[in-house]
Write an enzyme that holds these catalytic residues in place. Structure first.
Site, PDB file in Angstrom:
ATOM      1  N   HIS A 214      -3.423   2.717  33.091  1.00 58.66           N
ATOM      2  CA  HIS A 214      -2.669   3.126  34.278  1.00 58.66           C
ATOM      3  C   HIS A 214      -3.573   3.114  35.498  1.00 58.66           C
ATOM      4  O   HIS A 214      -4.707   3.581  35.453  1.00 58.66           O
ATOM      5  CB  HIS A 214      -2.106   4.547  34.073  1.00 58.66           C
ATOM      6  CG  HIS A 214      -1.335   5.046  35.246  1.00 58.66           C
ATOM      7  ND1 HIS A 214      -0.007   4.726  35.446  1.00 58.66           N
ATOM      8  CD2 HIS A 214      -1.701   5.804  36.306  1.00 58.66           C
ATOM      9  CE1 HIS A 214       0.409   5.290  36.568  1.00 58.66           C
ATOM     10  NE2 HIS A 214      -0.603   5.950  37.108  1.00 58.66           N
TER      11      HIS A 214
ATOM     12  N   ARG B  39       8.881  16.251  46.325  1.00 59.79           N
ATOM     13  CA  ARG B  39       7.511  16.258  46.884  1.00 59.79           C
ATOM     14  C   ARG B  39       7.366  15.230  47.993  1.00 59.79           C
ATOM     15  O   ARG B  39       6.702  15.458  49.003  1.00 59.79           O
ATOM     16  CB  ARG B  39       6.496  15.975  45.773  1.00 59.79           C
ATOM     17  CG  ARG B  39       6.298  17.147  44.825  1.00 59.79           C
ATOM     18  CD  ARG B  39       5.541  16.697  43.589  1.00 59.79           C
ATOM     19  NE  ARG B  39       4.268  16.124  43.911  1.00 59.79           N
ATOM     20  CZ  ARG B  39       3.662  15.146  43.201  1.00 59.79           C
ATOM     21  NH1 ARG B  39       4.237  14.650  42.127  1.00 59.79           N
ATOM     22  NH2 ARG B  39       2.508  14.679  43.560  1.00 59.79           N
TER      23      ARG B  39
ATOM     24  N   SER C  59       2.272  14.684  37.077  1.00 59.05           N
ATOM     25  CA  SER C  59       3.277  13.630  37.248  1.00 59.05           C
ATOM     26  C   SER C  59       2.852  12.367  36.486  1.00 59.05           C
ATOM     27  O   SER C  59       3.617  11.810  35.694  1.00 59.05           O
ATOM     28  CB  SER C  59       3.425  13.346  38.751  1.00 59.05           C
ATOM     29  OG  SER C  59       4.053  12.127  38.996  1.00 59.05           O
TER      30      SER C  59
ATOM     31  N   ASP D 164      10.012  14.714  36.343  1.00 58.58           N
ATOM     32  CA  ASP D 164       9.149  14.098  37.356  1.00 58.58           C
ATOM     33  C   ASP D 164       9.980  13.364  38.401  1.00 58.58           C
ATOM     34  O   ASP D 164       9.652  13.396  39.588  1.00 58.58           O
ATOM     35  CB  ASP D 164       8.143  13.138  36.713  1.00 58.58           C
ATOM     36  CG  ASP D 164       7.246  12.498  37.772  1.00 58.58           C
ATOM     37  OD1 ASP D 164       6.514  13.265  38.432  1.00 58.58           O
ATOM     38  OD2 ASP D 164       7.303  11.279  37.964  1.00 58.58           O
TER      39      ASP D 164
ATOM     40  N   LYS E  80       4.240  11.139  32.281  1.00 52.73           N
ATOM     41  CA  LYS E  80       4.850   9.837  31.986  1.00 52.73           C
ATOM     42  C   LYS E  80       4.040   9.102  30.917  1.00 52.73           C
ATOM     43  O   LYS E  80       4.587   8.430  30.045  1.00 52.73           O
ATOM     44  CB  LYS E  80       4.965   9.010  33.267  1.00 52.73           C
ATOM     45  CG  LYS E  80       6.080   9.530  34.169  1.00 52.73           C
ATOM     46  CD  LYS E  80       6.157   8.853  35.507  1.00 52.73           C
ATOM     47  CE  LYS E  80       5.096   9.322  36.435  1.00 52.73           C
ATOM     48  NZ  LYS E  80       5.294   9.061  37.845  1.00 52.73           N
TER      49      LYS E  80
HETATM   50  N1  URA Z   1       1.928   8.496  41.093  1.00 55.54           N
HETATM   51  C1  URA Z   1       2.713   9.263  40.315  1.00 55.54           C
HETATM   52  O1  URA Z   1       3.279   8.796  39.328  1.00 55.54           O
HETATM   53  N2  URA Z   1       2.859  10.557  40.650  1.00 55.54           N
HETATM   54  C2  URA Z   1       2.261  11.119  41.703  1.00 55.54           C
HETATM   55  O2  URA Z   1       2.436  12.285  41.936  1.00 55.54           O
HETATM   56  C3  URA Z   1       1.437  10.302  42.511  1.00 55.54           C
HETATM   57  C4  URA Z   1       1.288   8.982  42.165  1.00 55.54           C
END
Ligand code: URA
Length: 434
Positions: free
Chosen positions: A82, A168, A183, A161, A187
């Site tokens: 990621h 947010r 966040s 999320d 995932k």
């Molecule tokens: N990418 C994400 O998936 N979440 C965040 O809060 C910031 C960047």
């Protein structure tokens, strides 16, 4: 328990218990808690932070808020990768085939571009015929056959999320390390991989502008992953200038293919090889990172990584013609070079500015409903540290029409900073957190 008690506790610097976190996440997902209370809680976290344990509990509760990908049908230890988001960042397209060629199974869910940063799914969709949507059994079958699949998010993954991020985004609470870490990692945990390699970008074109912030984010994410029983490693890498030489979807796919054939830019190759080596190492295929690096470099040189890329593209319905210079990728109608009328050394190429220019050319979205133009973008012929002579070509613009071309050409010149003396060399990799 009332939601406003949770807000109050956080506002006053308290630490939420696992039960309270559970109530919080349920409240967010069920829709029973109004957005203004969720935003008040997010703002309290923004100012008060969260303890390590609290962040872990939040991440785990969020990861279980929707579907969880069951990758148990995959042979071997699935490893994911990621990036926190950058400009010209096509490492996934190089590192995943290299890791796959080494025998690491990868079932990766990728995202689309966000703001000025690109997304792997948009890049892959520039390949004619490439399918980014697959069912879980199809993904498992593909990974067992060709070792790698890169798909868009499937199912109802981490709805907590989705809701929280949207709030947010409009309440100035994105920039909070525990909220970003939970966040991203919720995932990743829900995506089912046992190993996770994180590329945390630092600099002008990244979320994290300073090395200290990036290190704290990386440490938080690594601690969450380990707390949840996964193997995690984070690399901190430079995002002050764009990575590689191309920015824009089809251009980036072309550069990734060049790199897999040993003809790519050095920075892209170095970072992709390192990320792939970490995947091989935490996937348990070799005992040390040094062995993994040697293995991955050999797979790059032998063309085995390139073959793994071809197998994955074919398995997902993509058609490329590797004998043609542009590999059969879409080409822009309007192309023009950008020159700089004076000489000097390039001391900066503003990644944020370049990302925004390329997004406005149509490679990214300003609004959710915007359509992506796969063929547009920018190719850089010079990088930081290079010398330029008077009237040297520093970039080429690929656009859909002449107006866009002229505007982007004028803007791209401004993204370059020239000095009379060479700048101090900047490292590509700042640190690794394990
Ligand atoms: N990418 C994400 O998936 N979440 C965040 O809060 C910031 C960047």
């Amino acid at each position: 328990m009332h939601f406003q008690d949770l807000i109050e506790k956080k506002r006053d610097g308290g630490t939420l218990t696992p039960e309270e976190i559970e109530v919080l996440v349920q409240g967010i997902v069920s829709g029973q808690v109004p957005d203004y209370q969720i935003s008040a809680w997010a703002m309290a976290v923004y100012f008060q932070g969260m303890s390590k344990e609290e962040t872990l509990n939040l991440t785990i509760a969020m990861s279980k808020s929707g579907d969880i990908m069951d990758l148990s049908g995959i042979q071997g230890i699935p490893v994911d990768k990621h990036s926190t988001g950058g400009v010209g960042d096509k490492t996934t397209l190089v590192a995943i085939p290299l890791a796959a060629a080494a025998g690491v199974p990868v079932a990766k869910m990728s995202g689309r571009g966000l703001g000025h940063t690109g997304g792997t799914i948009d890049k892959l969709e520039s390949i004619p015929g490439f399918q980014v949507e697959k069912t879980l059994p199809e993904v498992i079958q593909q990974v067992n056959r060709v070792k790698a699949a890169i798909i868009s998010q499937m199912g109802n993954l981490v709805p907590a999320d989705k809701k929280l991020y949207a709030i947010r985004d409009v309440t100035a609470t994105v920039d909070s390390i525990p909220l970003i870490a939970s966040s991203v990692m919720s995932k990743k945990l829900a995506s089912g991989a046992q190993g996770i390699v994180l590329d945390v970008k630092v600099g002008r074109g990244a979320f994290m502008k300073s090395l200290d912030q990036a290190r704290e984010l990386a440490q938080t994410m690594v601690a969450i992953g380990q707390g949840a029983g996964r193997k995690v490693v984070a690399v901190l890498s430079d995002m002050n200038q764009p990575l590689g030489r191309t920015i824009g979807n089809a251009l980036e796919v072309r550069e990734a293919i060049d790199t897999l054939q040993g003809k790519g830019p050095k920075d892209l190759e170095e970072l992709s090889v390192l990320l792939a080596a970490h995947m091989v190492h935490i996937g348990g295929l070799v005992g040390t990172l040094e062995e993994a690096l040697l293995k991955v470099k050999k797979l790059l040189q032998s063309g085995a990584g390139f073959q793994a890329f071809q197998r994955m593209v074919e398995a997902q319905g993509g058609h490329l013609d590797y004998a043609r210079p542009h590999y059969g990728l879409p080409r822009a109608a309007e192309i023009a070079d950008v020159i700089i009328p004076h000489e000097g050394y390039i001391s900066a190429i503003d990644a944020l500015a370049v990302g925004r220019i390329v997004m406005r050319l149509g490679a990214g979205r300003e609004r959710l409903e915007d359509q992506i133009l796969p063929e547009v973008g920018v190719e850089l012929h010079k990088k930081v540290g290079d010398k330029v002579e008077r009237n040297d070509v520093v970039a080429t613009i690929y656009a859909r029409n002449k107006n866009q071309l002229d505007q982007a050409a004028a803007e791209i010149r401004q993204a370059f900073t020239l000095t009379e003396t060479p700048p101090q060399p900047v490292p590509l990799i700042f640190d690794t957190i394990t």
